[in-house]
Design a protein around this motif. Structure first.
Motif, PDB file in Angstrom:
ATOM      1  N   LEU A 105      11.353  13.552 -36.887  1.00 45.45           N
ATOM      2  CA  LEU A 105      10.391  12.507 -37.222  1.00 45.45           C
ATOM      3  C   LEU A 105      10.443  12.140 -38.704  1.00 45.45           C
ATOM      4  CD1 LEU A 105       7.226  13.707 -35.257  1.00 45.45           C
ATOM      5  CD2 LEU A 105       8.718  11.783 -34.688  1.00 45.45           C
ATOM      6  N   PRO A 106      10.035  10.919 -39.034  1.00 48.74           N
ATOM      7  CA  PRO A 106       9.850  10.578 -40.446  1.00 48.74           C
ATOM      8  C   PRO A 106       8.666  11.348 -41.012  1.00 48.74           C
ATOM      9  CG  PRO A 106       9.019   8.817 -39.060  1.00 48.74           C
ATOM     10  CD  PRO A 106       9.700   9.798 -38.145  1.00 48.74           C
ATOM     11  N   CYS A 107       8.492  11.289 -42.314  1.00 49.91           N
ATOM     12  CA  CYS A 107       7.424  12.071 -42.945  1.00 49.91           C
ATOM     13  C   CYS A 107       6.787  11.294 -44.097  1.00 49.91           C
ATOM     14  CB  CYS A 107       7.979  13.399 -43.464  1.00 49.91           C
ATOM     15  SG  CYS A 107       6.732  14.512 -44.172  1.00 49.91           S
ATOM     16  N   LEU A 108       5.462  11.405 -44.175  1.00 46.93           N
ATOM     17  CA  LEU A 108       4.689  10.900 -45.310  1.00 46.93           C
ATOM     18  C   LEU A 108       4.328  12.077 -46.199  1.00 46.93           C
ATOM     19  CD1 LEU A 108       2.887   8.785 -46.839  1.00 46.93           C
ATOM     20  CD2 LEU A 108       1.056   9.430 -45.238  1.00 46.93           C
ATOM     21  N   LEU A 109       4.738  12.035 -47.459  1.00 43.92           N
ATOM     22  CA  LEU A 109       4.316  13.019 -48.455  1.00 43.92           C
ATOM     23  C   LEU A 109       3.009  12.513 -49.048  1.00 43.92           C
ATOM     24  CD1 LEU A 109       5.013  15.591 -50.107  1.00 43.92           C
ATOM     25  CD2 LEU A 109       6.141  14.079 -51.762  1.00 43.92           C
ATOM     26  N   PHE A 110       1.920  13.273 -48.841  1.00 43.17           N
ATOM     27  CA  PHE A 110       0.581  12.778 -49.165  1.00 43.17           C
ATOM     28  C   PHE A 110      -0.072  13.604 -50.266  1.00 43.17           C
ATOM     29  CE2 PHE A 110      -3.996  12.421 -48.731  1.00 43.17           C
ATOM     30  CZ  PHE A 110      -4.153  11.052 -48.625  1.00 43.17           C
ATOM     31  N   ASP A 185      -4.583   8.807 -52.069  1.00 48.11           N
ATOM     32  CA  ASP A 185      -5.786   8.032 -52.366  1.00 48.11           C
ATOM     33  C   ASP A 185      -6.296   8.377 -53.757  1.00 48.11           C
ATOM     34  OD1 ASP A 185      -6.558  10.644 -51.413  1.00 48.11           O
ATOM     35  OD2 ASP A 185      -8.599   9.902 -51.156  1.00 48.11           O
ATOM     36  N   SER A 186      -6.751   7.351 -54.478  1.00 45.23           N
ATOM     37  CA  SER A 186      -7.328   7.505 -55.812  1.00 45.23           C
ATOM     38  C   SER A 186      -6.321   8.179 -56.750  1.00 45.23           C
ATOM     39  CB  SER A 186      -8.644   8.288 -55.711  1.00 45.23           C
ATOM     40  OG  SER A 186      -9.408   8.169 -56.882  1.00 45.23           O
ATOM     41  N   ALA A 187      -6.646   9.357 -57.311  1.00 42.05           N
ATOM     42  CA  ALA A 187      -5.682  10.047 -58.174  1.00 42.05           C
ATOM     43  C   ALA A 187      -4.416  10.402 -57.415  1.00 42.05           C
ATOM     44  CB  ALA A 187      -6.311  11.302 -58.761  1.00 42.05           C
ATOM     45  N   GLY A 188      -4.542  10.622 -56.102  1.00 39.99           N
ATOM     46  CA  GLY A 188      -3.355  10.874 -55.296  1.00 39.99           C
ATOM     47  C   GLY A 188      -2.452   9.664 -55.206  1.00 39.99           C
ATOM     48  N   GLY A 189      -3.052   8.464 -55.209  1.00 36.56           N
ATOM     49  CA  GLY A 189      -2.248   7.247 -55.270  1.00 36.56           C
ATOM     50  C   GLY A 189      -1.512   7.139 -56.591  1.00 36.56           C
ATOM     51  N   TYR A 214      -6.608   2.693 -53.158  1.00 33.29           N
ATOM     52  CA  TYR A 214      -7.430   2.519 -54.372  1.00 33.29           C
ATOM     53  C   TYR A 214      -6.975   3.443 -55.506  1.00 33.29           C
ATOM     54  CZ  TYR A 214      -9.926   5.302 -50.788  1.00 33.29           C
ATOM     55  OH  TYR A 214     -10.236   6.135 -49.741  1.00 33.29           O
ATOM     56  N   PRO A 215      -5.737   3.244 -55.994  1.00 28.83           N
ATOM     57  CA  PRO A 215      -5.183   4.156 -57.004  1.00 28.83           C
ATOM     58  C   PRO A 215      -5.801   3.965 -58.390  1.00 28.83           C
ATOM     59  CG  PRO A 215      -3.712   2.299 -56.676  1.00 28.83           C
ATOM     60  CD  PRO A 215      -4.804   2.159 -55.643  1.00 28.83           C
ATOM     61  N   CYS A 216      -5.822   5.038 -59.162  1.00 28.60           N
ATOM     62  CA  CYS A 216      -6.146   4.967 -60.595  1.00 28.60           C
ATOM     63  C   CYS A 216      -4.866   4.520 -61.307  1.00 28.60           C
ATOM     64  CB  CYS A 216      -6.566   6.331 -61.125  1.00 28.60           C
ATOM     65  SG  CYS A 216      -7.919   7.120 -60.236  1.00 28.60           S
ATOM     66  N   THR A 217      -4.915   3.421 -62.038  1.00 24.04           N
ATOM     67  CA  THR A 217      -3.695   2.919 -62.670  1.00 24.04           C
ATOM     68  C   THR A 217      -3.850   2.587 -64.144  1.00 24.04           C
ATOM     69  OG1 THR A 217      -4.138   0.595 -62.132  1.00 24.04           O
ATOM     70  CG2 THR A 217      -2.982   1.892 -60.465  1.00 24.04           C
ATOM     71  N   ALA A 271       9.993   1.602 -54.744  1.00 23.76           N
ATOM     72  CA  ALA A 271       9.810   1.419 -53.305  1.00 23.76           C
ATOM     73  C   ALA A 271       8.781   0.331 -53.036  1.00 23.76           C
ATOM     74  CB  ALA A 271       9.342   2.732 -52.679  1.00 23.76           C
ATOM     75  N   SER A 272       8.950  -0.362 -51.916  1.00 21.51           N
ATOM     76  CA  SER A 272       7.944  -1.322 -51.483  1.00 21.51           C
ATOM     77  C   SER A 272       6.583  -0.634 -51.444  1.00 21.51           C
ATOM     78  CB  SER A 272       8.280  -1.862 -50.094  1.00 21.51           C
ATOM     79  OG  SER A 272       9.518  -2.540 -50.103  1.00 21.51           O
ATOM     80  N   ALA A 273       5.542  -1.387 -51.766  1.00 24.82           N
ATOM     81  CA  ALA A 273       4.209  -0.796 -51.876  1.00 24.82           C
ATOM     82  C   ALA A 273       3.224  -1.502 -50.958  1.00 24.82           C
ATOM     83  CB  ALA A 273       3.715  -0.872 -53.319  1.00 24.82           C
ATOM     84  N   HIS A 274       2.350  -0.709 -50.358  1.00 25.45           N
ATOM     85  CA  HIS A 274       1.173  -1.249 -49.682  1.00 25.45           C
ATOM     86  C   HIS A 274      -0.042  -0.696 -50.411  1.00 25.45           C
ATOM     87  CE1 HIS A 274      -1.423  -2.928 -46.664  1.00 25.45           C
ATOM     88  NE2 HIS A 274      -2.013  -1.739 -46.515  1.00 25.45           N
ATOM     89  N   ILE A 275      -0.871  -1.586 -50.942  1.00 22.18           N
ATOM     90  CA  ILE A 275      -2.017  -1.190 -51.754  1.00 22.18           C
ATOM     91  C   ILE A 275      -3.297  -1.512 -51.002  1.00 22.18           C
ATOM     92  CG2 ILE A 275      -3.196  -1.473 -53.960  1.00 22.18           C
ATOM     93  CD1 ILE A 275      -0.554  -2.332 -55.190  1.00 22.18           C
TER      94      ILE A 275
END
Length: 345
Positions: A105-110, A185-189, A214-217, A271-275
């Protein structure tokens, strides 16, 4: 200057204006009524504000609240707790989520949110379970080191080490190493997108997608959305500064792209981004601005602002239906990104 170049500049300028004015045009929807009732209860409660707590107490409060705020995730998803060896010799905890499947399977590193100070594997367990089940994909959630015990750039270093571990050990865990995404999410983003910047700078391949909730940027929290929603909308201005004060070593760390990706000189080739953004979130404007920065650099970007929502709504499954809607949306986007990698092989 060629006519094509002129057209390109004009298009970039137009899109930047769209991105930068989007948040100011958006405020036509009221705060979600279920959220409004929830926030009234929060304000009326006698719990101590997070910025007046010790980090240990804040972590305990955050984790204790999770079962009340979020429904349990997909029970069909199996989990395996791991310990990832990192470059400086320390170990980072992680949890691998695996939906029922006999295929690779593919994987999301979160990377979880929490301002680099709070949060962990349990606080985001339901979100990771549901993303794994609905996509379907594996999810590797990283329990990176927290501040103030581990200052900047410890969390960023752990994110990089976790990616390298995943690339090396994917096959032995039933993961297709050619179909990896990063998100948080947030700081994780923040960690997810700064990881992409680091990979670009090192000449390494990009993930299939970066999913930024909702990333901190930004290096500074002085935009109109911070002024509008710095009080009374779950994420408080004083709490945000409390978190950053614990994480950063010096004020000049704020201008480091590893903390504030808007400060990065070059974000082309990422990489392409979804925000994902929330209408009543102090971080709204900086999320919009980062989307514009990526777009101007030629990075494919999709962005959705969830009206009536506040920061951290992805974890509020017991409060608002939008948390479940978001999980469906993200699963659809992730599955499309993973399918696109397969189609291009």
């Amino acid at each position: 200057m060629t006519s094509e170049h002129t057209k390109k500049l004009a298009k970039q300028t137009a899109m930047r204006i769209v991105y930068q004015t989007l948040s100011s045009l958006l405020f036509v929807m009221p705060l979600n009524p279920d959220l409004a009732s929830f926030l009234e209860l929060v304000q009326a409660g006698d719990s101590q504000p997070m910025h007046l707590q010790t980090p240990a107490a804040a972590r305990a409060s955050y984790d204790e609240a999770t079962p009340m705020l979020d429904a349990p995730g997909a029970a069909s998803v199996a989990t395996q707790d791991l310990s990832l060896p990192c470059a400086d010799g320390h170990q980072v905890g992680a949890r691998l989520y695996s939906p029922p499947s006999t295929d690779s399977l593919p994987c999301l590193l979160f990377f979880h949110g929490g301002g680099f100070c709070i949060g962990g594997l349990d606080s985001h367990d339901a979100l990771c379970r549901d993303l794994a089940e609905r996509t379907p994909c594996k999810v590797l959630a990283v329990d990176y080191r927290l501040a103030p015990e581990h200052k900047f750039p410890a969390a960023y270093n752990d994110a990089r080490d976790a990616w390298q571990w995943l690339c090396r050990h994917a096959a032995s865990h039933g993961i297709d190493a050619g179909r990896l995404a990063v998100g948080g999410d947030s700081a994780g983003g923040t960690l997810a997108t700064t990881l992409c910047i680091a990979l670009k700078n090192a000449g390494q391949r990009q993930p299939a997608l970066q999913v930024l909730l909702y990333p901190c940027t930004s290096s500074q929290q002085n935009s109109p959305s911070h002024e509008r929603h710095g009080q009374g909308y779950l994420l408080e201005a004083e709490t945000l500064q409390w978190m950053f004060a614990h994480y950063l070593n010096h004020p000049h760390d704020r201008n480091d792209w590893r903390f504030a990706p808007l400060a990065a000189q070059d974000v082309s080739g990422l990489a392409s981004a979804h925000i994902v953004l929330a209408e009543y979130d102090p971080l709204l404007d900086e999320g919009v601005a980062y989307g514009a920065k990526l777009h101007d650099a030629g990075v494919p970007v999709t962005q959705k602002i969830y009206t009536g929502m506040v920061h951290d709504f992805a974890r509020l499954g017991n409060i608002v239906d939008d948390a479940d809607t978001l999980r469906d949306d993200l699963a659809h986007i992730l599955s499309g990104a993973f399918a696109g990698v397969t189609a291009n092989d």
